[in-house]
Design a protein around this motif. Structure first.
Motif, PDB file in Angstrom:
ATOM      1  N   SER A 173       0.812  -1.214   0.000  1.00  0.00           N
ATOM      2  CA  SER A 173       0.000   0.000   0.000  1.00  0.00           C
ATOM      3  C   SER A 173       0.846   1.265   0.000  1.00  0.00           C
ATOM      4  CB  SER A 173      -0.926   0.014   1.226  1.00  0.00           C
ATOM      5  OG  SER A 173      -0.166  -0.058   2.425  1.00  0.00           O
ATOM      6  N   ALA A 174       2.129   1.141   0.356  1.00  0.00           N
ATOM      7  CA  ALA A 174       3.012   2.309   0.352  1.00  0.00           C
ATOM      8  C   ALA A 174       3.558   2.618  -1.038  1.00  0.00           C
ATOM      9  CB  ALA A 174       4.168   2.086   1.333  1.00  0.00           C
ATOM     10  N   TYR A 175       3.356   1.688  -1.985  1.00  0.00           N
ATOM     11  CA  TYR A 175       3.819   1.922  -3.353  1.00  0.00           C
ATOM     12  C   TYR A 175       2.929   2.994  -4.000  1.00  0.00           C
ATOM     13  CZ  TYR A 175       7.045  -2.049  -3.423  1.00  0.00           C
ATOM     14  OH  TYR A 175       8.089  -2.897  -3.183  1.00  0.00           O
ATOM     15  N   THR A 176       3.538   4.101  -4.395  1.00  0.00           N
ATOM     16  CA  THR A 176       2.757   5.236  -4.915  1.00  0.00           C
ATOM     17  C   THR A 176       1.942   4.855  -6.139  1.00  0.00           C
ATOM     18  OG1 THR A 176       4.428   6.770  -4.093  1.00  0.00           O
ATOM     19  CG2 THR A 176       2.896   7.614  -5.747  1.00  0.00           C
ATOM     20  N   GLU A 205      -3.551   8.883   3.037  1.00  0.00           N
ATOM     21  CA  GLU A 205      -2.685   7.879   3.665  1.00  0.00           C
ATOM     22  C   GLU A 205      -1.403   7.618   2.872  1.00  0.00           C
ATOM     23  OE1 GLU A 205      -5.146   4.477   4.001  1.00  0.00           O
ATOM     24  OE2 GLU A 205      -6.425   5.319   5.585  1.00  0.00           O
ATOM     25  N   MET A 206      -1.328   8.171   1.654  1.00  0.00           N
ATOM     26  CA  MET A 206      -0.127   7.929   0.840  1.00  0.00           C
ATOM     27  C   MET A 206       1.093   8.590   1.472  1.00  0.00           C
ATOM     28  SD  MET A 206      -1.381   8.491  -3.092  1.00  0.00           S
ATOM     29  CE  MET A 206      -2.833   7.703  -3.745  1.00  0.00           C
ATOM     30  N   PRO A 207       2.185   7.846   1.661  1.00  0.00           N
ATOM     31  CA  PRO A 207       3.391   8.461   2.218  1.00  0.00           C
ATOM     32  C   PRO A 207       4.060   9.429   1.253  1.00  0.00           C
ATOM     33  CG  PRO A 207       3.822   6.189   1.578  1.00  0.00           C
ATOM     34  CD  PRO A 207       2.352   6.400   1.426  1.00  0.00           C
ATOM     35  N   HIS A 208       3.873   9.178  -0.051  1.00  0.00           N
ATOM     36  CA  HIS A 208       4.457  10.056  -1.060  1.00  0.00           C
ATOM     37  C   HIS A 208       3.415  10.303  -2.147  1.00  0.00           C
ATOM     38  CE1 HIS A 208       7.216  11.960  -3.793  1.00  0.00           C
ATOM     39  NE2 HIS A 208       6.930  11.068  -4.728  1.00  0.00           N
ATOM     40  N   ARG A 209       3.131  11.594  -2.413  1.00  0.00           N
ATOM     41  CA  ARG A 209       2.128  11.948  -3.428  1.00  0.00           C
ATOM     42  C   ARG A 209       2.836  12.639  -4.580  1.00  0.00           C
ATOM     43  NH1 ARG A 209      -0.525  14.804   1.488  1.00  0.00           N
ATOM     44  NH2 ARG A 209      -1.387  13.026   2.608  1.00  0.00           N
ATOM     45  N   ASP A 210       2.837  11.980  -5.720  1.00  0.00           N
ATOM     46  CA  ASP A 210       3.485  12.568  -6.884  1.00  0.00           C
ATOM     47  C   ASP A 210       2.459  13.301  -7.742  1.00  0.00           C
ATOM     48  OD1 ASP A 210       2.074  10.558  -8.082  1.00  0.00           O
ATOM     49  OD2 ASP A 210       3.832   9.391  -8.720  1.00  0.00           O
ATOM     50  N   VAL A 211       2.920  13.833  -8.878  1.00  0.00           N
ATOM     51  CA  VAL A 211       2.040  14.625  -9.736  1.00  0.00           C
ATOM     52  C   VAL A 211       0.892  13.784 -10.282  1.00  0.00           C
ATOM     53  CG1 VAL A 211       3.441  14.209 -11.811  1.00  0.00           C
ATOM     54  CG2 VAL A 211       2.011  16.243 -11.677  1.00  0.00           C
ATOM     55  N   LEU A 251       0.712   1.892  -7.086  1.00  0.00           N
ATOM     56  CA  LEU A 251      -0.432   1.041  -6.748  1.00  0.00           C
ATOM     57  C   LEU A 251      -1.482   1.821  -5.961  1.00  0.00           C
ATOM     58  CD1 LEU A 251       1.435  -2.262  -5.781  1.00  0.00           C
ATOM     59  CD2 LEU A 251       0.081  -1.836  -7.839  1.00  0.00           C
ATOM     60  N   ALA A 252      -1.032   2.639  -5.008  1.00  0.00           N
ATOM     61  CA  ALA A 252      -1.979   3.424  -4.213  1.00  0.00           C
ATOM     62  C   ALA A 252      -2.744   4.414  -5.096  1.00  0.00           C
ATOM     63  CB  ALA A 252      -1.244   4.163  -3.103  1.00  0.00           C
ATOM     64  N   THR A 253      -2.037   5.017  -6.064  1.00  0.00           N
ATOM     65  CA  THR A 253      -2.683   5.949  -6.995  1.00  0.00           C
ATOM     66  C   THR A 253      -3.695   5.220  -7.874  1.00  0.00           C
ATOM     67  OG1 THR A 253      -0.721   7.368  -7.030  1.00  0.00           O
ATOM     68  CG2 THR A 253      -2.280   7.594  -8.850  1.00  0.00           C
ATOM     69  N   SER A 254      -3.332   4.023  -8.345  1.00  0.00           N
ATOM     70  CA  SER A 254      -4.254   3.240  -9.179  1.00  0.00           C
ATOM     71  C   SER A 254      -5.517   2.873  -8.395  1.00  0.00           C
ATOM     72  CB  SER A 254      -3.564   1.975  -9.689  1.00  0.00           C
ATOM     73  OG  SER A 254      -2.481   2.300 -10.527  1.00  0.00           O
ATOM     74  N   LEU A 255      -5.347   2.528  -7.127  1.00  0.00           N
ATOM     75  CA  LEU A 255      -6.503   2.184  -6.300  1.00  0.00           C
ATOM     76  C   LEU A 255      -7.385   3.407  -6.066  1.00  0.00           C
ATOM     77  CD1 LEU A 255      -7.962   0.013  -4.637  1.00  0.00           C
ATOM     78  CD2 LEU A 255      -6.532   0.662  -2.678  1.00  0.00           C
ATOM     79  N   ALA A 256      -6.774   4.554  -5.803  1.00  0.00           N
ATOM     80  CA  ALA A 256      -7.551   5.789  -5.624  1.00  0.00           C
ATOM     81  C   ALA A 256      -8.274   6.161  -6.917  1.00  0.00           C
ATOM     82  CB  ALA A 256      -6.627   6.925  -5.190  1.00  0.00           C
ATOM     83  N   HIS A 257      -7.594   5.951  -8.058  1.00  0.00           N
ATOM     84  CA  HIS A 257      -8.214   6.230  -9.359  1.00  0.00           C
ATOM     85  C   HIS A 257      -9.420   5.324  -9.587  1.00  0.00           C
ATOM     86  CE1 HIS A 257      -8.497   7.448 -13.533  1.00  0.00           C
ATOM     87  NE2 HIS A 257      -8.447   6.181 -13.914  1.00  0.00           N
ATOM     88  N   LEU A 258      -9.293   4.050  -9.207  1.00  0.00           N
ATOM     89  CA  LEU A 258     -10.422   3.124  -9.310  1.00  0.00           C
ATOM     90  C   LEU A 258     -11.590   3.601  -8.458  1.00  0.00           C
ATOM     91  CD1 LEU A 258     -11.890   0.436  -9.888  1.00  0.00           C
ATOM     92  CD2 LEU A 258     -10.486  -0.629  -8.099  1.00  0.00           C
ATOM     93  N   ALA A 259     -11.311   4.020  -7.223  1.00  0.00           N
ATOM     94  CA  ALA A 259     -12.371   4.507  -6.341  1.00  0.00           C
ATOM     95  C   ALA A 259     -13.049   5.740  -6.925  1.00  0.00           C
ATOM     96  CB  ALA A 259     -11.788   4.814  -4.964  1.00  0.00           C
TER      97      ALA A 259
END
Length: 503
Positions: free
Chosen positions: A50-53, A78-84, A55-63
């Motif tokens: 879940s800390a992988y940016t 909850e993302m430890p690192h938020r990229d563009v 994968l976390a971004t893909s899951l948020a995009h799905l939601a």
């Protein structure tokens, strides 16, 4: 996991890793599969991914694609690192779900956090600016300034430039849009359509037609929206011949099946006074599109075919077509044009107590006030306006003022004109109306005072304008205009017409 994923989500042997999860998340996003958001989140947590940016971004995009906005926000926070990419996904998701202020707040947070927005994030923010009621021009101009700075270092995508153009057009700054359009290196069909729609929206229908001609001259082929805008412009100017020409071009090009064009053609023929032609287009469509039905109801109402309008409105629920607030406004307007007070009251009450709930807005009350005024029930209209559950609307008081002029009720007319001045003091026609009401009462003292105030405030009434379409083009006539080369012959023809009428 207590729940097994379907075959299109499950990799071979159900051996999850980062690569297989990325594919599963993309597959679920493509299908907007909301039931699998939580299970996939559980897999990420179980495997410690879940800390992988990415994968976390893909899951948020799905939601976000599934409409689970709060869930997506929680994942994002909850993302430890938020990229563009993660920021852009959230900004875009909120904009596409109509949460425009949230989208703008997110891009502000993005910049404040030190992450520079890219073209996609700025395009979504521009969409939010353009979609907010009355526009968010200050935000849009700030984003435009950032885009100009980007141009110094890299080429800006045409999608971003189109977003700026659309933002200025929808915010009512057509002059800004025109300047930008003039320096754009790439002008695709989206840019031309945005510019034409902006001109039409701001009342510059002739300019919209001119842009269409320029677009065709530049070799850019029109699409369904281009032809719809052209038809709308013809309707605004009552240019029947040009409207018929674009109708023929639509048929030849195979665009007649597009709903947006059919709606525009029906409206164009109605505004040009050819309600029978509008009816032919409507009947040929055989469509259950609510907008098309409402357009036809409005056309019937404007030309006195009120019972056809009522019949169409009553048929809508039987065919599964929703009667929304716009549909009720169309049928109330039809009743108003024909003075059917009883029928109008019945439909107005249905909005409160009918089988389907309808959001009642000030314009519905304004339409009912207009119905009462047109029918001569001025005192009843005044009570109705005063008891509205909204702040008194300009439309309602304008209807009362116009009817007071027609029925010679100067006392109520003065009240309505004074109230309009309070509600809309920048509208010059309200000053003129108040002056005319006092003049009709031969109250020269008050009339002179008002006209002196108008002079000191540089208030002038725009001259009346009429357009007449003849075989060789469209002729425009302004009131008190003495410059027409055929003025003498026109006045002689008018005098002969008067003689024929009075003989």
């Amino acid at each position: 996991m207590s729940r097994r994923c379907p075959s299109w989500l499950s990799p071979v042997g159900e051996r999850w890793d980062a690569a297989s999860l990325t594919g599963a998340l993309k597959a679920a996003g493509a299908r907007r599969s909301a039931p699998h958001v939580v299970p996939l989140h559980a897999v990420l947590l179980k495997l410690g991914l879940s800390a992988y940016t990415i994968l976390a971004t893909s899951l948020a995009h799905l939601a976000l694609r599934c409409g689970l906005l709060e869930y997506a926000r929680e994942l994002f926070d909850e993302m430890p690192h938020r990229d563009v990419v993660s920021w852009t996904s959230l900004i875009t998701g909120h904009a596409h779900h109509g949460l425009y202020y949230d989208s703008l707040a997110l891009i502000h947070r993005m910049v404040s956090s030190g992450v520079a927005p890219n073209g996609y994030s700025m395009s979504s923010a521009l969409l939010a600016c353009a979609s907010i009621d009355r526009g968010a021009l200050a935000y849009g101009m700030e984003i435009h300034a950032r885009i100009v700075k980007m141009c110094l270092d890299e080429l800006v995508d045409a999608v971003v430039e189109n977003g700026v153009l659309n933002m200025y057009s929808k915010c009512g700054k057509v002059n800004y849009a025109t300047r930008l359009f003039g320096v754009m290196l790439v002008k695709d069909i989206v840019a031309w359509n945005s510019m034409m729609a902006g001109c039409l929206r701001s009342g510059q229908a002739e300019e919209a037609l001119g842009l269409f001609v320029s677009m065709v001259s530049c070799g850019v082929g029109g699409n369904d929206f281009s032809y719809a805008i052209f038809a709308d412009a013809c309707g605004e100017l009552a240019l029947l011949m040009q409207g018929m020409q674009i109708h023929a071009k639509v048929i030849r090009g195979g665009f007649v099946l597009y709903v947006v064009i059919r709606n525009s053609l029906v409206d164009m023929y109605a505004k040009c006074g050819c309600v029978d032609s509008a009816e032919l287009v409507f009947n040929d469509a055989m469509s259950s599109d609510a907008v098309l039905w409402i357009t036809m109801i409005s056309a019937y109402g404007k030309f006195g075919r009120v019972y056809d309008a009522i019949s169409m409105f009553d048929r809508m629920p039987k065919l599964g077509i929703k009667q929304d607030g716009v549909a009720y406004l169309a049928v109330l307007s039809a009743c108003s044009h024909s003075g059917l007070v009883k029928e109008g009251w019945n439909y107005f009450k249905l909005m409160f107590h009918g089988p389907n709930s309808v959001k009642i807005e000030p314009k519905h009350y304004g339409c009912m006030a207009d119905l009462l005024c047109r029918s001569g029930y001025l005192e009843e209209a005044l009570d109705f306006i005063r008891n509205m559950p909204f702040d008194s609307s300009v439309a309602a008081w304008s209807a009362l003022l116009n009817s007071c002029r027609i029925h010679g009720n100067a006392k109520l007319g003065q009240l309505a004109a004074s109230r309009l001045l309070q509600l809309d003091p920048n509208n010059h026609s309200n000053w003129v109306a108040l002056s005319n009401v006092h003049a009709s009462e031969i109250n020269w003292h008050d009339t002179l005072m008002i006209r002196e105030s108008m002079s000191s405030e540089c208030v002038k009434k725009e001259p009346g304008c009429s357009c007449v379409e003849l075989h060789d083009g469209v002729h425009v006539f302004l009131m008190v205009d003495q410059s027409h080369p055929e003025l003498v012959h026109l006045l002689q023809a008018l005098d002969s017409l008067k003689e024929d009428i009075y003989c």
